[in-house]
Each structure stands twice: as structure tokens, then as C-alpha cells.
Design an enzyme around this catalytic site. Structure first.
Site, PDB file in Angstrom:
ATOM      1  N   LYS A 101       0.887  -1.164   0.000  1.00 16.91           N
ATOM      2  CA  LYS A 101       0.000   0.000   0.000  1.00 16.91           C
ATOM      3  C   LYS A 101       0.926   1.215   0.000  1.00 16.91           C
ATOM      4  CE  LYS A 101      -2.512   3.528   1.481  1.00 16.91           C
ATOM      5  NZ  LYS A 101      -1.985   4.818   1.009  1.00 16.91           N
ATOM      6  N   HIS A 102       1.117   1.792  -1.183  1.00 13.36           N
ATOM      7  CA  HIS A 102       2.040   2.917  -1.303  1.00 13.36           C
ATOM      8  C   HIS A 102       1.297   4.228  -1.053  1.00 13.36           C
ATOM      9  CE1 HIS A 102       5.911   4.420  -2.092  1.00 13.36           C
ATOM     10  NE2 HIS A 102       6.270   3.596  -3.043  1.00 13.36           N
TER      11      HIS A 102
ATOM     12  N   SER B  32      -0.436   7.700  -1.756  1.00 10.40           N
ATOM     13  CA  SER B  32      -1.389   7.950  -2.833  1.00 10.40           C
ATOM     14  C   SER B  32      -0.884   8.923  -3.887  1.00 10.40           C
ATOM     15  CB  SER B  32      -2.704   8.479  -2.248  1.00 10.40           C
ATOM     16  OG  SER B  32      -3.340   7.482  -1.473  1.00 10.40           O
TER      17      SER B  32
ATOM     18  N   GLY C 164       6.839   5.973   7.745  1.00  5.50           N
ATOM     19  CA  GLY C 164       5.978   7.140   7.593  1.00  5.50           C
ATOM     20  C   GLY C 164       5.955   7.992   8.834  1.00  5.50           C
ATOM     21  N   SER C 165       4.858   8.686   9.012  1.00  5.59           N
ATOM     22  CA  SER C 165       4.725   9.626  10.125  1.00  5.59           C
ATOM     23  C   SER C 165       4.433   8.902  11.429  1.00  5.59           C
ATOM     24  CB  SER C 165       3.604  10.613   9.834  1.00  5.59           C
ATOM     25  OG  SER C 165       2.346   9.955   9.844  1.00  5.59           O
TER      26      SER C 165
ATOM     27  N   GLU D  49       9.313   2.420  10.981  1.00  6.89           N
ATOM     28  CA  GLU D  49      10.362   3.431  10.819  1.00  6.89           C
ATOM     29  C   GLU D  49       9.642   4.755  10.627  1.00  6.89           C
ATOM     30  OE1 GLU D  49      12.190   6.250   9.200  1.00  6.89           O
ATOM     31  OE2 GLU D  49      12.559   4.980   7.446  1.00  6.89           O
TER      32      GLU D  49
ATOM     33  N   CYS E 243      13.733  11.248   6.453  1.00  6.82           N
ATOM     34  CA  CYS E 243      13.730  11.016   7.898  1.00  6.82           C
ATOM     35  C   CYS E 243      15.153  11.071   8.463  1.00  6.82           C
ATOM     36  CB  CYS E 243      13.102   9.664   8.216  1.00  6.82           C
ATOM     37  SG  CYS E 243      11.356   9.554   7.790  1.00  6.82           S
TER      38      CYS E 243
ATOM     39  N   GLU F  36       9.618  17.719  13.626  1.00  6.00           N
ATOM     40  CA  GLU F  36      10.457  17.398  12.473  1.00  6.00           C
ATOM     41  C   GLU F  36      10.218  18.390  11.351  1.00  6.00           C
ATOM     42  OE1 GLU F  36      11.536  13.538   9.658  1.00  6.00           O
ATOM     43  OE2 GLU F  36       9.605  13.609  10.697  1.00  6.00           O
TER      44      GLU F  36
END
Length: 470
Positions: free
Chosen positions: A160-161, A163, A212-213, A234, A268, A371
Site C-alpha cells: 500500500k504505497h 497515494s 511514515g509519520s 520506521e 527522515c 520534524e
């Protein structure tokens, strides 16, 4: 969020895609499960052959897929080509080393003699279908560093990449199909975030990995925890970059520019907080600011471009809010601090932000804690190593860290005391297939890459014989 390719350099929508419906999602889950039951029995030789073929195809496709990545998320095309090459390298590394990394582990006979075993060892078996929820910033690399070890271990994968990178996502599914992997071994799911929970809860999904977040990580971890399924996360990072008195300041400053603006600052593991000892602060600040100011901002398809647009309008807005909050509270921009001027050629509609260096940061500012996902650096002055380490650790994140020193005792202190998944001396943080990658604190848990990464999605099975079968 629509599933679409929107060129961040000019805001133009290039292609749109329909999300998969429930029936198609079910078909693909069934295909992944069926593929696993067969693929898990293949040998390392066959898996290696298939993965090496995928690497060869990726090399052949490098120019085209690099352009696709640049059009979808804005990274300079020269960086996109390097990303594709790195992915092929990682595939070949796992194709070569997976068998030894997953070899049976045999304890010394004396260590298990009191267990009553005539023989005992540890055997690694694949878990099953792994769901990968991946981000847009390294749209090939983030996927391959999961897919290569997972497939070599005998797992199957569902992607699931993000969008905003649907064409890159579809390319990856097609790449493994063209390489000859059995149908269902690796499939791209064009679905929105709302579909993830049901897929993860499905009994045919054994585990999940997410890059991701922090909010996305929390959501996936909560569902996986409720289902008692293994996850690797991660998440964000606010990596410190320490420059101590014995450092090669000129080299540290040059490297700092690259470390901050790699991938247009949207990484990141990009260095974000530059913590500099007062003895070398003035020299570093001047060199670093000049280097950031001299970067070429522009069309990411141009070879001369150093910094392209941010991936989305919202991403730029978020960055602007962080900088504006800091400046209102007393921070000073040594360069940048807003949108670049005079780009022209349609780029005025793109989501660009000028490379920026901020000083005078205090804990009252959001940017001290949050961040910065873009080409914005915060610069701090400290009077001692103790102060540098304390400031470096004063963050909820702990992904990686960078230290510039030629003092052996300082390096030992930093390895011992910095709260991070990596400590890189006299260079910038980078991921490599042979080295484990991951963080601590709110940067997540688990490891990718190296032997640690391939064993994350394996069942470490204890095999014990009281008497040998005939």
C-alpha cells in the site's frame, strides 16, 4: 486523498487512478495467500535467480523510472537515478547473502546437553504475507528494502504505497511480475489509508511494516497489536549533526549542506539540527550558510538542479508554519526563510521552498521539537560535549545522528550516550544493505536491512531432537 500523479514542480495533475474495490482487494489477498503456500517451499537458489532478474530489469528501466519518480514527488532526477541504482544493488546483495543470513544456528553441544537433546538448532521460516505501508519520499528504496529481504526469506508482499506515487507503485508490482516471481508473490494495492485497517486485520496477513509519520505508525501499531501481529515501524526523525572542536570544519560544512537538503530536505535521516561547539561555530555557520544559499533551486528534471519542490502544497504549508512560528518567537534566518523568487517557466505554481538556516532557536519554538520535512536547518551553539549530547537527545525522535570529531574519547562518549539507532562519524547518515537501519524512541522499532532486516519477518523455530528419527 485522491490517488493521482500531481507534478509538484507546477501543480499539474498528470494521471488519476481509481482505488481498488472490495472484490479486487479480496482477490489479491487470496492470491497472496495462495502464492505463499507454494513460494515458501522454493529454495534460495530460485529466489536468488528471480531477485537478480528484477535487479537487471530495474537497471534497464533506470532512466524511465527515475523520471516517473521525479514527476510524482519532485526529487532531482539525478537523485532519482541514484535511488534506482541503489535498489538494484540491495536486491543483488540479498540475492547473494540471504541463504547465509538465514542459515540454521547450532548452539555448542555443551550448552544444550542438559536439555536432553541429541541435537538442537534454530531454523528460520517465513511468516506469510506481509503488508507494507510505504511513503512517497523514497518511493523505490523504501519498498525495495522491505521487499528484497522479505521475498528472499520466502514471504509474499502486499504494497500500500502513498497515494501521490501511484505510477511508481504500479511499476514495482509489474517489476516483480516481469522478473518471473509467481503470481501473487508481490502485489500493489491502489487503496486509500482508510482501507489499511481491514487489510491488516485479515487473517491472511501475517505482519506489517510501515515507514511514515508518527501518527500513521501509531494507527498501524494499534491495529496490529489488537490482532497480535508483528510490525516494524520506521517513523520520523530530527537527527542531530554535532560539530566538535577537532572537526575538519570545511568538510563538515560541505557535507552538512548535502545532509540537510538530500531529497529536497524530505528525508527522515536527513540531518536537521546542527549543534556546533562555540570554538568552531562562527566558521561553520558562515560556510554552511553560504553553501545553503548557493544551491540551485528549480526544475527537478534539470541536471543542474540541487533542490526541487516539496512533494505537496500541504507539506510546504506545514514547513512555512514551523519557520514562521520560529521567526515570530525570535529566530533569525541567515538565508532563505520563504518561497524562492524568480523561478518562472511555470514553476511559480510549484511547491518550492528556499534552503534556509535558522539560528536563535529556543525550546518555546515548535521547530525545536517537531520534524522539519524540507530544506530548513536549525543551528545551535554549545559550549561543551556534555551540552551537545544533552541537546542532541532533547527530542522525541531517535533515528540517527552525525558527529564530526577527531577525538577518540569524544567518539566513544557519543556511541555510548547518543539516543539514536545510528551514529555516523565524519560523514552523513546513509542506509546500506549490509547495515541495520531503524530508530529508538518515537522513531519506531524493529530494524530493516542487513541480517536483522531479513529475520524480522521470519519465525525463529527451535528444532529439538530427543532421539534422531530413523
Amino acid at each position: 486523498m485522491p490517488i493521482a500523479t500531481v507534478n509538484p514542480a507546477n501543480g499539474e495533475t498528470l494521471r488519476t487512478f481509481d482505488a481498488l474495490g472490495p472484490d479486487e482487494i479480496e482477490r489479491r489477498l487470496a492470491a497472496a495467500d495462495a502464492a505463499f503456500r507454494e513460494y515458501r517451499t522454493t529454495g534460495f537458489g530460485e529466489r536468488s535467480r528471480l531477485l537478480n532478474r528484477a535487479a537487471d530489469l530495474l537497471d534497464e528501466d533506470q532512466q524511465d523510472i527515475a523520471r516517473t519518480m521525479t514527476l510524482e514527488m519532485g526529487k532531482p532526477v539525478k537523485a532519482a537515478r541514484a535511488e534506482a541504482a541503489k535498489c538494484a544493488k540491495a536486491m543483488r546483495w540479498y540475492a547473494t547473502h540471504a541463504q547465509e543470513l538465514l542459515a540454521d544456528e547450532h548452539p555448542a553441544p555443551a550448552d544444550v546437553e542438559d536439555s536432553g537433546a541429541s541435537r538442537a538448532y534454530v531454523h528460520y521460516r517465513p511468516l506469510g504475507t506481509v503488508l507494507a505501508v510505504m511513503p512517497w519520499n523514497f518511493p523505490l528504496w523504501q519498498v525495495v528494502r522491505f521487499a528484497a529481504p522479505a521475498l528472499m526469506a520466502g514471504n509474499t508482499g502486499l504494497l500500500k504505497h502513498a497515494s501521490n506515487v501511484p505510477q511508481t507503485a504500479l511499476y514495482l508490482g509489474d517489476l516483480f511480475r516481469r522478473a518471473g516471481f509467481p503470481e501473487g508473490c508481490f502485489q500493489t494495492l491502489l487503496v486509500g489509508s482508510a482501507a489499511v485497517e481491514a487489510i491488516l486485520r485479515d487473517r491472511r496477513v501475517a505482519a506489517a511494516t510501515l515507514t511514515g509519520s508518527e501518527p500513521a505508525g501509531r494507527a498501524v501499531a494499534a491495529v496490529a497489536g489488537d490482532e497480535v501481529k508483528h510490525t516494524v515501524l520506521e517513523l520520523g526523525g530530527s537527527d542531530p549533526y554535532l560539530v566538535l572542536p577537532s572537526a575538519d570544519v570545511a568538510r563538515a560544512a560541505r557535507t552538512a549542506v548535502t545532509a540537510r537538503v538530500q531529497n529536497n530536505g524530505q528525508s527522515c535521516i536527513a540531518a536537521k539540527r546542527f549543534i556546533v561547539h562555540t570554538e568552531v561555530y562562527e566558521e561553520f555557520a558562515e560556510r554552511f550558510t553560504v553553501g545553503m544559499r548557493d544551491l540551485t533551486v528549480g526544475d527537478p528534471l534539470e541536471e543542474s538542479t540541487d533542490v526541487g519542490p516539496l512533494s505537496s502544497e500541504q507539506g510546504r504549508t506545514d514547513l512555512e508554519e514551523l519557520v514562521d512560528d520560529a521567526v515570530r518567537r525570535g529566530a533569525v534566518a541567515l538565508c532563505g526563510g520563504g518561497r524562492p523568487e524568480g523561478l518562472g517557466g511555470g514553476l511559480e505554481n510549484g511547491w518550492f521552498y528556499a534552503p534556509t538556516v535558522l539560528t536563535g532557536i529556543t525550546p518555546a519554538m515548535r521547530i525545536h521539537r517537531e520534524e522539519t520535512f524540507g530544506p530548513v536547518a536549525t543551528l545551535y551553539r554549545v559550549d561543551s560535549l556534555d551540552e551537545a549530547v544533552e541537546l542532541a537527545n532533547d527530542t522525541p525522535f531517535g533515528l540517527s545522528s552525525n558527529v564530526w570529531t577527531r577525538d577518540a574519547e569524544e567518539s566513544r562518549r557519543c556511541v555510548r550516550d547518543l539516543e539514536a539507532g545510528g551514529v555516523f562519524f565524519n560523514g552523513m547518515t546513509a542506509s546500506h544493505p549490509a547495515l541495520p537501519f531503524g530508530g529508538v524512541k518515537r522513531s519506531g522499532y524493529g530494524r530493516e536491512l542487513a541480517g536483522h532486516g531479513i529475520r524480522e519477518f521470519c519465525n525463529a523455530t527451535t528444532v529439538w531432537y530427543g532421539a534422531e528419527p530413523r
